[in-house]
Motif scaffolding. Structure first.
Motif, PDB file in Angstrom:
ATOM      1  N   PHE A   4       0.849  -1.190   0.000  1.00 39.74           N
ATOM      2  CA  PHE A   4       0.000   0.000   0.000  1.00 39.74           C
ATOM      3  C   PHE A   4       0.885   1.239   0.000  1.00 39.74           C
ATOM      4  N   PRO A   5       1.256   1.740  -1.185  1.00 38.71           N
ATOM      5  CA  PRO A   5       2.168   2.879  -1.219  1.00 38.71           C
ATOM      6  C   PRO A   5       1.554   4.172  -0.670  1.00 38.71           C
ATOM      7  N   GLU A   6       0.265   4.374  -0.864  1.00 34.58           N
ATOM      8  CA  GLU A   6      -0.356   5.589  -0.347  1.00 34.58           C
ATOM      9  C   GLU A   6      -1.394   5.217   0.715  1.00 34.58           C
ATOM     10  N   PRO A   7      -1.616   6.096   1.665  1.00 33.12           N
ATOM     11  CA  PRO A   7      -2.545   5.791   2.764  1.00 33.12           C
ATOM     12  C   PRO A   7      -3.987   5.572   2.300  1.00 33.12           C
ATOM     13  N   ARG A  10      -4.610   1.934   1.442  1.00 28.71           N
ATOM     14  CA  ARG A  10      -4.664   1.136   2.672  1.00 28.71           C
ATOM     15  C   ARG A  10      -6.030   1.284   3.337  1.00 28.71           C
ATOM     16  N   LYS A  11      -6.556   2.503   3.394  1.00 20.58           N
ATOM     17  CA  LYS A  11      -7.878   2.729   3.976  1.00 20.58           C
ATOM     18  C   LYS A  11      -8.958   2.018   3.175  1.00 20.58           C
ATOM     19  N   ARG A  12      -8.836   2.051   1.854  1.00 17.68           N
ATOM     20  CA  ARG A  12      -9.819   1.381   1.004  1.00 17.68           C
ATOM     21  C   ARG A  12      -9.813  -0.123   1.249  1.00 17.68           C
ATOM     22  N   PHE A  13      -8.611  -0.706   1.362  1.00 22.00           N
ATOM     23  CA  PHE A  13      -8.524  -2.141   1.637  1.00 22.00           C
ATOM     24  C   PHE A  13      -9.084  -2.467   3.013  1.00 22.00           C
ATOM     25  N   MET A  14      -8.746  -1.660   4.005  1.00 16.89           N
ATOM     26  CA  MET A  14      -9.231  -1.918   5.363  1.00 16.89           C
ATOM     27  C   MET A  14     -10.747  -1.815   5.424  1.00 16.89           C
ATOM     28  N   LYS A  15     -11.317  -0.914   4.637  1.00 18.24           N
ATOM     29  CA  LYS A  15     -12.766  -0.737   4.669  1.00 18.24           C
ATOM     30  C   LYS A  15     -13.484  -1.880   3.956  1.00 18.24           C
ATOM     31  N   ASN A  16     -12.967  -2.347   2.830  1.00 15.17           N
ATOM     32  CA  ASN A  16     -13.662  -3.347   2.017  1.00 15.17           C
ATOM     33  C   ASN A  16     -13.157  -4.765   2.222  1.00 15.17           C
ATOM     34  N   GLY A  17     -11.865  -4.956   2.249  1.00 15.31           N
ATOM     35  CA  GLY A  17     -11.306  -6.298   2.262  1.00 15.31           C
ATOM     36  C   GLY A  17     -11.170  -6.931   3.622  1.00 15.31           C
TER      37      GLY A  17
END
Length: 83
Positions: A4-7, A10-17
């Protein structure tokens, strides 16, 4: 981090995945809990362990979907976004 190069990614993955991964990880635990609760109650009436499974597995799946929605709404609140 290389994944996750940009924050924002990372937030998108944490929210969906992450809630999906969490639900899959908890699936056997929820299934065993439901079997411990419902199997002794249903087995004398059904007389078949397979029929008890036919009832318990969908109940566990519905409960996991409920947990998945709960985790997604909580992750949206945690990151300050509306779910």
């Amino acid at each position: 981090m290389k994944i996750f190069p940009e924050p924002e990614s990372r937030k998108r993955f944490m929210k969906n995945g992450l809630p999906v991964i969490l639900a899959v990880a908890w699936a056997p635990i929820i299934w065993m809990l439901f079997m411990a609760i419902f199997a002794p109650l249903l087995l004398p009436f059904m007389k078949s362990f397979i029929l008890v499974q036919v009832i318990v597995v969908p109940l566990a799946a519905v409960f996991l979907v409920f947990l998945l929605r709960l985790f997604r709404s909580l992750s949206g609140k945690f990151y300050g976004e509306k779910a």
